[in-house]
Scaffold this active site. Sequence first.
Site, PDB file in Angstrom:
ATOM      1  N   HIS A 132     -24.870  28.525 -12.276  1.00 50.22           N
ATOM      2  CA  HIS A 132     -25.528  27.236 -12.512  1.00 50.22           C
ATOM      3  C   HIS A 132     -24.591  26.038 -12.599  1.00 50.22           C
ATOM      4  O   HIS A 132     -24.970  24.927 -12.239  1.00 50.22           O
ATOM      5  CB  HIS A 132     -26.430  27.299 -13.758  1.00 50.22           C
ATOM      6  N   ASP A 133     -23.361  26.212 -13.027  1.00 50.41           N
ATOM      7  CA  ASP A 133     -22.435  25.087 -13.181  1.00 50.41           C
ATOM      8  C   ASP A 133     -21.355  25.038 -12.108  1.00 50.41           C
ATOM      9  O   ASP A 133     -20.384  24.299 -12.248  1.00 50.41           O
ATOM     10  CB  ASP A 133     -21.779  25.123 -14.563  1.00 50.41           C
ATOM     11  N   HIS A 155     -24.024  17.362 -10.917  1.00 50.85           N
ATOM     12  CA  HIS A 155     -23.562  18.744 -10.735  1.00 50.85           C
ATOM     13  C   HIS A 155     -24.664  19.744 -10.380  1.00 50.85           C
ATOM     14  O   HIS A 155     -24.388  20.681  -9.625  1.00 50.85           O
ATOM     15  CB  HIS A 155     -22.712  19.224 -11.929  1.00 50.85           C
ATOM     16  N   HIS A 190     -31.997  23.102 -13.383  1.00 49.65           N
ATOM     17  CA  HIS A 190     -31.712  23.649 -14.713  1.00 49.65           C
ATOM     18  C   HIS A 190     -31.494  22.581 -15.778  1.00 49.65           C
ATOM     19  O   HIS A 190     -31.425  22.915 -16.963  1.00 49.65           O
ATOM     20  CB  HIS A 190     -30.560  24.662 -14.665  1.00 49.65           C
ATOM     21  N   HIS A 191     -31.433  21.315 -15.388  1.00 50.43           N
ATOM     22  CA  HIS A 191     -31.347  20.228 -16.381  1.00 50.43           C
ATOM     23  C   HIS A 191     -32.597  19.359 -16.394  1.00 50.43           C
ATOM     24  O   HIS A 191     -32.580  18.256 -16.942  1.00 50.43           O
ATOM     25  CB  HIS A 191     -30.101  19.365 -16.149  1.00 50.43           C
ATOM     26  N   ASP A 217     -28.703  27.844 -21.625  1.00 50.01           N
ATOM     27  CA  ASP A 217     -27.592  26.933 -21.383  1.00 50.01           C
ATOM     28  C   ASP A 217     -27.379  26.017 -22.585  1.00 50.01           C
ATOM     29  O   ASP A 217     -26.253  25.840 -23.074  1.00 50.01           O
ATOM     30  CB  ASP A 217     -27.902  26.111 -20.128  1.00 50.01           C
ATOM     31  N   LYS A 245     -19.802  21.821 -10.910  1.00 48.58           N
ATOM     32  CA  LYS A 245     -18.818  21.070 -11.689  1.00 48.58           C
ATOM     33  C   LYS A 245     -17.478  20.969 -10.967  1.00 48.58           C
ATOM     34  O   LYS A 245     -16.614  20.193 -11.367  1.00 48.58           O
ATOM     35  CB  LYS A 245     -18.650  21.675 -13.080  1.00 48.58           C
TER      36      LYS A 245
END
Length: 190
Positions: A61-62, A90, A114-115, A143, A65
């Site tokens: 998921h990240d 991101h 996811h955010h 998260d 970044k």
Amino acid sequence: MAKSKEDFLLITCTLLKIVNLVDHYTYAHSLRVSAYCDLLAQALNLCPVDSKNLRLAALLHDIGKLGVGKTILCKQGPLNDQEWEVVKNHPILSAQILEQSRYFPHLIPILRHHHENFDGSGYPDGLRGETIPFESRLLCIADSYDAITTDRPYRLARSQDEALQELKLCAGKQFDPIFVPVFCKAIVTK
């Protein structure tokens, strides 16, 4: 281009390790979030395929970044508006990285969203409620829990009790109110 799923996963894990060189937090965070997602998947009795997809999405998921940069990721104080806009990009970058593989198209929306917040105040697309992919709503909880309970450059970790209280307080706003109690119960009983 990776010739198999295994090759793509190897390349992706290598990219995650590169992220770790820039920001030591991200790689370990992704591993913990994947474990929390596994716990949540078990509590919800997800089928093995959905459970595996959720764990894999949590691991990746990240990855976006990579495009954020060390100066912003490791900044000691609050981000300014311009820096925050870079960070908010991101999830899009994570989805774009995964688009390079023909093996995991089903994970792309999970990473991209996811955010997103349950009340529509999240990013990048301002989705709300059940328009947010199911797995993204689960990933958001795991998260956030890990982010709250882990030291960051700009603040110290909070306790499990404080984190669970924060999740409950934000149920219906940031988080899906159906899944917060399931997660809280699963964390307490693990």
